[in-house]
Write a protein that holds these residues in place. Structure first.
Motif, PDB file in Angstrom:
ATOM      1  N   PRO A  82       0.839  -1.206   0.000  1.00  0.00           N
ATOM      2  CA  PRO A  82       0.000   0.000   0.000  1.00  0.00           C
ATOM      3  C   PRO A  82       0.870   1.251   0.000  1.00  0.00           C
ATOM      4  N   LEU A  83       0.321   2.324  -0.562  1.00  0.00           N
ATOM      5  CA  LEU A  83       1.069   3.569  -0.663  1.00  0.00           C
ATOM      6  C   LEU A  83       1.553   4.049   0.695  1.00  0.00           C
ATOM      7  N   GLU A  84       0.690   3.948   1.707  1.00  0.00           N
ATOM      8  CA  GLU A  84       1.075   4.416   3.038  1.00  0.00           C
ATOM      9  C   GLU A  84       2.275   3.631   3.562  1.00  0.00           C
ATOM     10  N   GLU A  85       2.289   2.309   3.285  1.00  0.00           N
ATOM     11  CA  GLU A  85       3.399   1.474   3.741  1.00  0.00           C
ATOM     12  C   GLU A  85       4.675   1.814   2.984  1.00  0.00           C
ATOM     13  N   ALA A  86       4.567   2.055   1.667  1.00  0.00           N
ATOM     14  CA  ALA A  86       5.740   2.420   0.878  1.00  0.00           C
ATOM     15  C   ALA A  86       6.326   3.727   1.393  1.00  0.00           C
ATOM     16  N   PHE A  87       5.461   4.693   1.695  1.00  0.00           N
ATOM     17  CA  PHE A  87       5.944   5.968   2.224  1.00  0.00           C
ATOM     18  C   PHE A  87       6.549   5.782   3.611  1.00  0.00           C
ATOM     19  N   ARG A  88       5.916   4.918   4.431  1.00  0.00           N
ATOM     20  CA  ARG A  88       6.444   4.686   5.773  1.00  0.00           C
ATOM     21  C   ARG A  88       7.855   4.105   5.697  1.00  0.00           C
ATOM     22  N   ARG A  89       8.058   3.154   4.765  1.00  0.00           N
ATOM     23  CA  ARG A  89       9.379   2.549   4.607  1.00  0.00           C
ATOM     24  C   ARG A  89      10.398   3.577   4.112  1.00  0.00           C
ATOM     25  N   VAL A 123      -3.350   3.595 -13.239  1.00  0.00           N
ATOM     26  CA  VAL A 123      -2.148   2.772 -13.374  1.00  0.00           C
ATOM     27  C   VAL A 123      -1.383   2.789 -12.067  1.00  0.00           C
ATOM     28  N   GLU A 124      -0.612   1.741 -11.824  1.00  0.00           N
ATOM     29  CA  GLU A 124       0.322   1.732 -10.703  1.00  0.00           C
ATOM     30  C   GLU A 124       1.707   1.894 -11.305  1.00  0.00           C
ATOM     31  N   ALA A 125       2.374   2.993 -10.989  1.00  0.00           N
ATOM     32  CA  ALA A 125       3.624   3.338 -11.668  1.00  0.00           C
ATOM     33  C   ALA A 125       4.762   3.501 -10.671  1.00  0.00           C
ATOM     34  N   PRO A 126       5.958   3.027 -11.073  1.00  0.00           N
ATOM     35  CA  PRO A 126       7.129   3.273 -10.227  1.00  0.00           C
ATOM     36  C   PRO A 126       7.620   4.696 -10.445  1.00  0.00           C
ATOM     37  N   VAL A 127       7.869   5.405  -9.371  1.00  0.00           N
ATOM     38  CA  VAL A 127       8.354   6.783  -9.457  1.00  0.00           C
ATOM     39  C   VAL A 127       9.681   6.859  -8.728  1.00  0.00           C
ATOM     40  N   ARG A 128      10.711   7.335  -9.447  1.00  0.00           N
ATOM     41  CA  ARG A 128      12.032   7.512  -8.836  1.00  0.00           C
ATOM     42  C   ARG A 128      12.064   8.863  -8.138  1.00  0.00           C
ATOM     43  N   THR A 163      12.719   4.263  -5.199  1.00  0.00           N
ATOM     44  CA  THR A 163      11.559   4.011  -6.043  1.00  0.00           C
ATOM     45  C   THR A 163      10.335   3.823  -5.157  1.00  0.00           C
ATOM     46  N   VAL A 164       9.284   4.557  -5.474  1.00  0.00           N
ATOM     47  CA  VAL A 164       8.014   4.433  -4.766  1.00  0.00           C
ATOM     48  C   VAL A 164       6.953   4.081  -5.800  1.00  0.00           C
ATOM     49  N   TRP A 165       6.125   3.075  -5.511  1.00  0.00           N
ATOM     50  CA  TRP A 165       5.033   2.714  -6.418  1.00  0.00           C
ATOM     51  C   TRP A 165       3.826   3.560  -6.073  1.00  0.00           C
ATOM     52  N   ILE A 166       3.329   4.282  -7.051  1.00  0.00           N
ATOM     53  CA  ILE A 166       2.208   5.195  -6.861  1.00  0.00           C
ATOM     54  C   ILE A 166       1.017   4.681  -7.656  1.00  0.00           C
ATOM     55  N   PRO A 170      -8.104   6.278 -11.899  1.00  0.00           N
ATOM     56  CA  PRO A 170      -8.646   6.406 -13.255  1.00  0.00           C
ATOM     57  C   PRO A 170      -9.177   7.822 -13.503  1.00  0.00           C
ATOM     58  N   GLY A 171      -9.080   8.256 -14.760  1.00  0.00           N
ATOM     59  CA  GLY A 171      -9.648   9.552 -15.144  1.00  0.00           C
ATOM     60  C   GLY A 171      -8.792  10.748 -14.805  1.00  0.00           C
ATOM     61  N   VAL A 172      -7.509  10.534 -14.522  1.00  0.00           N
ATOM     62  CA  VAL A 172      -6.638  11.661 -14.200  1.00  0.00           C
ATOM     63  C   VAL A 172      -6.431  12.507 -15.458  1.00  0.00           C
ATOM     64  N   ARG A 173      -6.325  13.836 -15.282  1.00  0.00           N
ATOM     65  CA  ARG A 173      -6.179  14.747 -16.422  1.00  0.00           C
ATOM     66  C   ARG A 173      -4.764  15.291 -16.489  1.00  0.00           C
ATOM     67  N   SER A 174      -4.354  15.668 -17.687  1.00  0.00           N
ATOM     68  CA  SER A 174      -3.024  16.237 -17.889  1.00  0.00           C
ATOM     69  C   SER A 174      -2.906  17.538 -17.112  1.00  0.00           C
ATOM     70  N   GLY A 175      -1.779  17.704 -16.441  1.00  0.00           N
ATOM     71  CA  GLY A 175      -1.539  18.901 -15.646  1.00  0.00           C
ATOM     72  C   GLY A 175      -2.007  18.766 -14.210  1.00  0.00           C
ATOM     73  N   GLU A 176      -2.728  17.707 -13.906  1.00  0.00           N
ATOM     74  CA  GLU A 176      -3.235  17.516 -12.544  1.00  0.00           C
ATOM     75  C   GLU A 176      -2.067  17.275 -11.593  1.00  0.00           C
ATOM     76  N   ILE A 177      -2.162  17.850 -10.401  1.00  0.00           N
ATOM     77  CA  ILE A 177      -1.128  17.704  -9.379  1.00  0.00           C
ATOM     78  C   ILE A 177      -1.662  16.783  -8.296  1.00  0.00           C
ATOM     79  N   ILE A 178      -0.884  15.774  -7.959  1.00  0.00           N
ATOM     80  CA  ILE A 178      -1.243  14.857  -6.875  1.00  0.00           C
ATOM     81  C   ILE A 178      -0.205  15.046  -5.783  1.00  0.00           C
TER      82      ILE A 178
END
Length: 198
Positions: A82-89, A123-128, A163-166, A170-178
């Motif tokens: 889970p994202l929270e666990e990846a961030f915790r690590r 999508v689930e994407a790896p982010v460096r 590397t964090v998996w994010i 669905p339905g994300v738009r170009s330019g959107e900030i997360i």
């Protein structure tokens, strides 16, 4: 492995003709050439030239297309963390770094390029993420024997890639900030989504 999207840099589709690529390059080169746009446009101009050099050569373009397709293929088995666990690590890996290793709160700005199909379905994407980490030469002390560490200049810090998996909804738009913040940890990730126009 993430690679630059040269088609996106030139603003052309992936099936653009050599003439179309040449035209796009000329227009962008006029707009971003440092002699016309100023020295601050040098990085953009260099990317444009790099993209053109690859896409204008049929052999290099063919190899690049294969690499791009391989890089965009979904990962075989992404870790089910889970994202929270990846961030915790990731936050835990920062624990114990000296104050000189950077701010108490690590912030990272990342741009993620998605295809229109990925943006539609999610999508689930790896982010460096490049963060300040402990210098491996001095182990964060900033010193080697009686002298300041040569590798980190005495700061005790070095750039570390993680590397964090994010999971992108669905339905994300170009330019959107997360924006994502590690629960109880020192990491804030600001992710800009760019949907490629092809």
């Amino acid at each position: 492995m993430a690679i630059k999207d040269y088609y996106l840099i030139l603003g052309v589709s992936r099936d653009e003709s050599p003439e179309g690529i040449r035209t796009a390059f000329r227009e962008l080169a006029k707009r971003y050439h440092p002699d016309l746009a100023g020295a601050e446009s040098t990085p953009e101009f260099q990317e444009i030239v790099e993209a053109y050099e690859v896409l204008s050569d049929p052999g290099r373009r063919k190899r690049y297309n294969r690499e791009l397709a391989a890089a965009e293929a979904p990962p075989a088995a992404p870790p089910n963390v889970p994202l929270e666990e990846a961030f915790r690590r990731l936050a835990a890996s920062l624990a114990g770094y000296p104050e000189s290793a950077g701010r108490s709160r690590v912030e990272a700005d990342v741009r993620l390029i998605l295809s229109p199909a990925e943006a539609r379905r999610g999508v689930e994407a790896p982010v460096r993420v490049r963060i300040a980490g402990r210098c491996p030469a001095c182990r964060g002390s900033g010193r080697e024997w009686l002298l300041p560490c040569f590798e980190c200049g005495g700061s005790g810090a070095a750039a570390v890639d993680r590397t964090v998996w994010i999971r992108i909804p669905p339905g994300v738009r170009s330019g959107e900030i997360i924006e994502l913040v590690a629960p109880g940890g020192p990491l804030r990730l600001r992710l800009q989504v760019v949907v490629a126009p092809y």
